[in-house]
Design a protein around this motif. Structure first.
Motif, PDB file in Angstrom:
ATOM      1  N   UNK A   1       3.157  14.348  -4.116  1.00 21.15           N
ATOM      2  CA  UNK A   1       2.817  15.225  -2.995  1.00 21.15           C
ATOM      3  C   UNK A   1       3.868  15.060  -1.891  1.00 21.15           C
ATOM      4  N   UNK A   2       4.310  13.807  -1.713  1.00 23.23           N
ATOM      5  CA  UNK A   2       5.376  13.541  -0.748  1.00 23.23           C
ATOM      6  C   UNK A   2       6.643  13.154  -1.509  1.00 23.23           C
ATOM      7  N   UNK A   3       7.683  12.850  -0.755  1.00 21.19           N
ATOM      8  CA  UNK A   3       8.939  12.467  -1.416  1.00 21.19           C
ATOM      9  C   UNK A   3       9.000  10.976  -1.709  1.00 21.19           C
ATOM     10  N   UNK A   4       8.132  10.222  -1.062  1.00 16.93           N
ATOM     11  CA  UNK A   4       8.048   8.796  -1.348  1.00 16.93           C
ATOM     12  C   UNK A   4       6.637   8.457  -1.808  1.00 16.93           C
ATOM     13  N   UNK A   5       6.527   7.326  -2.480  1.00 17.89           N
ATOM     14  CA  UNK A   5       5.237   6.842  -2.962  1.00 17.89           C
ATOM     15  C   UNK A   5       4.942   5.509  -2.268  1.00 17.89           C
ATOM     16  N   UNK A   6       3.707   5.053  -2.337  1.00 18.40           N
ATOM     17  CA  UNK A   6       3.377   3.783  -1.681  1.00 18.40           C
ATOM     18  C   UNK A   6       4.242   2.597  -2.153  1.00 18.40           C
ATOM     19  N   UNK A   7       4.768   2.697  -3.377  1.00 19.91           N
ATOM     20  CA  UNK A   7       5.648   1.632  -3.870  1.00 19.91           C
ATOM     21  C   UNK A   7       6.975   1.600  -3.100  1.00 19.91           C
ATOM     22  N   UNK A   8       7.288   2.675  -2.382  1.00 19.71           N
ATOM     23  CA  UNK A   8       8.504   2.689  -1.558  1.00 19.71           C
ATOM     24  C   UNK A   8       8.277   2.034  -0.198  1.00 19.71           C
ATOM     25  N   UNK A   9       7.027   1.748   0.117  1.00 18.47           N
ATOM     26  CA  UNK A   9       6.743   1.170   1.442  1.00 18.47           C
ATOM     27  C   UNK A   9       5.998  -0.163   1.326  1.00 18.47           C
ATOM     28  N   UNK A  10       6.264  -0.879   0.236  1.00 19.95           N
ATOM     29  CA  UNK A  10       5.778  -2.253   0.161  1.00 19.95           C
ATOM     30  C   UNK A  10       4.595  -2.534  -0.742  1.00 19.95           C
ATOM     31  N   UNK A  11       4.029  -1.519  -1.385  1.00 22.54           N
ATOM     32  CA  UNK A  11       2.894  -1.789  -2.280  1.00 22.54           C
ATOM     33  C   UNK A  11       3.365  -2.605  -3.486  1.00 22.54           C
ATOM     34  N   UNK A  12       2.596  -3.609  -3.865  1.00 24.76           N
ATOM     35  CA  UNK A  12       2.934  -4.430  -5.033  1.00 24.76           C
ATOM     36  C   UNK A  12       2.492  -3.768  -6.322  1.00 24.76           C
ATOM     37  N   UNK A  13       1.496  -2.896  -6.218  1.00 24.61           N
ATOM     38  CA  UNK A  13       1.032  -2.127  -7.385  1.00 24.61           C
ATOM     39  C   UNK A  13       0.568  -0.760  -6.911  1.00 24.61           C
ATOM     40  N   UNK A  14       0.950   0.276  -7.667  1.00 22.31           N
ATOM     41  CA  UNK A  14       0.330   1.591  -7.465  1.00 22.31           C
ATOM     42  C   UNK A  14      -0.321   1.966  -8.790  1.00 22.31           C
ATOM     43  N   UNK A  15      -1.470   2.602  -8.680  1.00 26.99           N
ATOM     44  CA  UNK A  15      -2.304   2.808  -9.865  1.00 26.99           C
ATOM     45  C   UNK A  15      -2.825   4.245  -9.891  1.00 26.99           C
ATOM     46  N   UNK A  16      -2.832   4.844 -11.078  1.00 22.55           N
ATOM     47  CA  UNK A  16      -3.357   6.211 -11.149  1.00 22.55           C
ATOM     48  C   UNK A  16      -3.696   6.653 -12.555  1.00 22.55           C
ATOM     49  N   UNK A  17      -4.165   7.889 -12.634  1.00 21.01           N
ATOM     50  CA  UNK A  17      -4.630   8.476 -13.891  1.00 21.01           C
ATOM     51  C   UNK A  17      -3.651   9.526 -14.398  1.00 21.01           C
ATOM     52  N   UNK A  18      -3.455   9.589 -15.696  1.00 21.33           N
ATOM     53  CA  UNK A  18      -2.557  10.584 -16.275  1.00 21.33           C
ATOM     54  C   UNK A  18      -3.236  11.926 -16.501  1.00 21.33           C
ATOM     55  N   UNK A  19      -4.561  12.014 -16.317  1.00 24.14           N
ATOM     56  CA  UNK A  19      -5.151  13.362 -16.345  1.00 24.14           C
ATOM     57  C   UNK A  19      -5.307  13.889 -14.915  1.00 24.14           C
ATOM     58  N   UNK A  20      -4.577  13.269 -14.023  1.00 25.39           N
ATOM     59  CA  UNK A  20      -4.365  13.836 -12.688  1.00 25.39           C
ATOM     60  C   UNK A  20      -2.857  14.100 -12.564  1.00 25.39           C
ATOM     61  N   UNK A  21      -2.323  13.984 -11.364  1.00 21.98           N
ATOM     62  CA  UNK A  21      -0.943  14.445 -11.093  1.00 21.98           C
ATOM     63  C   UNK A  21       0.148  14.040 -12.084  1.00 21.98           C
TER      64      UNK A  21
END
Ligand SMILES: *Cc1c(COP(=O)(O)O)cnc(C)c1O
Length: 430
Positions: free
Chosen positions: A218-238
């Protein structure tokens, strides 16, 4: 046939078509910004694929243990490079978003550790994972303690309370990006970065995990670009781009991801096992399409917000504010309107368009729920779908659309149903 006649053939009348057209005229610039972000993210994905020499042998099916599944391993490198993390676990064996989050949490927490949510109540299904609602095998059963700091009245972080809540036992902080079914705003990646920075200043070694569901690309950066140690999500979403038929991802530090892989398969086995069963090409191709698919869903959400706000309904986010996920809530104020709206979304679907959605008593909910979805992949919410509990404020949550044109048809059709049943007045447009 003219374009209008095509819409007419689909069941859209002149008044509804014209109303949508007028709304669209004012969205040109916003749509251009969305296209620009999609273009940026498309390059990000292609770059990660080129860097890792994605090639046709990566698409071969593996079975059994899945030893030496180069396609699987390379897809994980692609995800890691795209999201700028050391490692990634991207697997069809992760059954959904809740499963991915459950793996990430249980892999990195041990008895006696504390889990902190500094952003209020987590997504419904996580309540049982954590043990906020009792469940077999919850983190609570394993002796993990849960703490929560609610947001302040204006949806800002309660920094004082967060500081107080962090102690020597705090091991992992979970931050949910999307509002889910709550009425708070969705956090921007920048805002998440500020929160992570604050937390790491108090306790540098705490693991910061972000539930990234509905937020990818949705944005050009993801939470992993701002210090998150893990980002987690579903492949039947975005990130599945509508093509991945199943799956979840966890991207993050080597250490965190390794623990997740041991938890997902078994201690000692980790990422070495897990056959792709022939669906790996859809996972690659879906990731490739995801930035464009997300842009279509975003345009649909903004179109809906502008239509329904101009008709006098409360919409969250509102018609002009910036977007950090693909969900649009529309408070329709009555059960009849909710049903009509969902009928429209259903009638516009490529699959199951002839089915008429009705409210039903869904297990686990205290009121009836209505859902509309005509998806190629069961439950996929990157595909156009709408749902909501039949109770105050009678809000439908609507998201997805694999293409902007389908999202547009769905929204026009929802308006058509409301108009036909005299539940809206298309009179003025301010
Ligand atoms: C969808 C979602 C989940 C859970 O994902 P499922 O695939 O439905 O299990 C968790 N958190 C958020 C914010 C979500 O939107």
């Amino acid at each position: 046939m003219s374009k209008f006649e095509m819409y007419q053939q689909m069941g859209i009348c002149k008044e509804v078509y014209e109303y949508g057209k007028k709304i669209l005229e004012r969205l040109k610039e916003r749509f251009e910004n969305i296209d620009a972000a999609a273009e940026y993210n498309q390059l990000k994905v292609i770059h990660a694929m080129q860097k890792n020499h994605v090639n046709a042998t990566n698409f071969m099916a593996t079975t059994g243990y899945g030893y030496n599944d180069e396609g699987r391993d390379n897809l994980e490198r692609v995800y890691a490079d795209c999201f700028h993390t050391e490692a990634a676990l991207v697997r069809p064996q992760i059954t959904c978003g809740t499963h991915a989050l459950a793996v990430a949490l249980s892999a990195n927490l041990r008895p006696g550790d504390e889990l902190l949510s500094p952003v209020g109540r987590p997504y419904d299904t996580l309540e049982e994972v954590i043990g906020i609602r009792e469940s077999i095998g919850s983190l609570k059963e394993y002796g993990v303690i849960y703490r929560q700091v609610d947001l302040l009245e204006d949806d800002s972080f309660d920094y004082d309370a967060i500081k107080k809540a962090i102690n020597e036992k705090t091991k992992l902080v979970t931050i949910q990006r999307s509002k889910g079914y709550q009425t708070r705003e969705t956090f921007s990646v920048k805002k998440i970065g500020e929160l992570i920075k604050f937390i790491k200043e108090i306790k540098p070694d705490v693991i910061c995990m972000v539930d990234n569901c509905y937020g990818e690309f949705v944005e050009r950066i993801e939470p992993s670009d701002v210090g998150a140690d893990m980002i987690v999500g579903s492949l039947i979403k975005n990130p599945g781009g509508g093509l991945a038929p199943i799956g979840g991802y966890i991207c993050g530090t080597k250490e965190c991801v390794k623990r997740c892989s041991y938890r997902l398969s078994a201690p000692g086995l980790g990422q070495e096992v897990g056959a792709n069963l022939g669906i790996i090409q859809s996972m690659y191709q879906g990731f490739f399409l995801a930035p464009t698919v997300v842009s279509g869903a975003l345009k649909g959400a903004i179109f809906a917000a502008n239509i329904y706000e101009s008709l006098g309904f409360k919409v969250v986010p509102n018609s002009t504010e910036s977007r950090h996920d693909i969900i649009q809530a529309v408070e329709l104020g009555s059960a009849e309107r909710m049903v009509a709206f969902c009928k429209g979304i259903q009638a516009a679907a490529p699959v199951d368009s002839y089915v008429v959605p009705e409210p039903w008593a869904m297990p686990g909910y205290d009121s009836e729920v209505i859902m509309a979805a005509g998806a190629f992949i069961q439950g996929s919410s990157i595909e156009l779908s709408a749902d909501g509990p039949i109770r105050e404020p009678y809000a439908v949550y609507f998201q997805g659309g694999l293409t902007w044109y389908h999202a547009k048809l769905g929204i026009l059709m929802s308006l058509q149903k409301l108009y036909e049943e005299k539940l809206v007045d298309l009179g003025g447009i301010e």
